[in-house]
Write an enzyme that holds these catalytic residues in place. Structure first.
Site, short mmCIF file in Angstrom:
data_model
loop_
_atom_site.label_atom_id
_atom_site.label_comp_id
_atom_site.label_asym_id
_atom_site.label_seq_id
_atom_site.Cartn_x
_atom_site.Cartn_y
_atom_site.Cartn_z
N ASP A 35 -1.13 52.22 8.33
CA ASP A 35 -2.01 51.72 7.27
C ASP A 35 -2.08 52.79 6.18
O ASP A 35 -2.06 53.99 6.48
CB ASP A 35 -3.40 51.43 7.81
CG ASP A 35 -3.42 50.20 8.72
OD1 ASP A 35 -2.52 49.35 8.57
OD2 ASP A 35 -4.34 50.09 9.55
N ASP B 66 -1.10 43.34 6.57
CA ASP B 66 -2.47 42.83 6.70
C ASP B 66 -2.82 41.90 5.53
O ASP B 66 -3.43 40.84 5.72
CB ASP B 66 -3.46 43.98 6.76
CG ASP B 66 -3.26 44.87 7.97
OD1 ASP B 66 -2.72 44.37 8.98
OD2 ASP B 66 -3.64 46.05 7.92
#
Length: 213
Positions: free
Chosen positions: A157, A176
């Protein structure tokens, strides 16, 4: 004085006229033809999935190569901060500690979308499912190939909105985002009555009502 016999044409009684059969009496009316179905959208699903999957893999590779061990990088006037976080959980750092379960769920999602795509005829659904497929594949790739091991890998991330370290919003990645946008699009289409096969639930109700009458 002899009389000649009358000819058959003169003595025969006239035949009664018979009305010509009406078309409705000779043949049943043909049922109305059904509208042609739109073409399948399988290629569109995999096109969107391939493009977004490639973008996700590329951005993660760049982040790992350039942001490892660095402080958050401020861009867009502080709207976005770029920093590397390795996440063992789901999207937005949820379900941490269930990495292998999330990997199996991602595999199930991929299989389900591939199976459903064979009957897909809606452009909107194709885009939505393509986005969800791209996101599932993107994070599944991390879980399979990144440390600490297969089905245990941590997802990369790197996008922190509004503030660094996930203080303003949970840190996420392109995969995501694709899952969220695709999911919202599919829910919106469902609420509008647009089915994945290119038909509309409203049209189906009208057809059923007309047939019952």
């Amino acid at each position: 004085m002899s009389t000649e016999p009358e000819s058959p044409s003169e003595t025969a009684a006239p035949e009664p006229e018979v009305d010509a059969p009406q078309p409705s009496e000779t043949a049943e009316q043909a049922p109305p033809s059904e509208p042609a179905l739109p073409q399948r959208r399988v290629g569109l699903v995999f096109l969107f999935a391939a493009l977004l999957w490639a973008v996700d893999l590329l951005t993660k590779s760049l982040v790992v190569a350039n942001l490892e061990g660095r402080e958050p990088v401020k861009i867009l006037g502080g709207l976005i901060y770029l920093q590397l976080i390795r996440n063992p959980g789901a999207a937005f750092s949820m379900a941490t500690g269930l990495t292998w379960v999330l990997a199996l769920v991602a595999i199930a999602v991929v299989v389900a979308i591939v199976w459903l795509s064979r009957r897909l005829r809606s452009v909107g659904w194709a885009i939505g499912l393509g986005l969800v497929l791209a996101g599932a594949l993107g994070n599944l790739t991390d879980r399979v190939f990144r440390a600490p091991g297969p089905l245990q890998g941590h997802v990369v991330d790197f996008i922190s909105a509004f503030a660094p370290n996930g203080e303003g919003w949970a840190i996420f990645n392109i995969a995501d985002s694709a899952i969220c946008v695709g999911g919202v699009l599919i829910v919106l289409l469902s609420l509008l009555g647009k089915d994945y096969d290119g038909t509309s639930t409203k049209d189906k109700k009208k057809t059923q009502t007309g047939a019952s009458q």
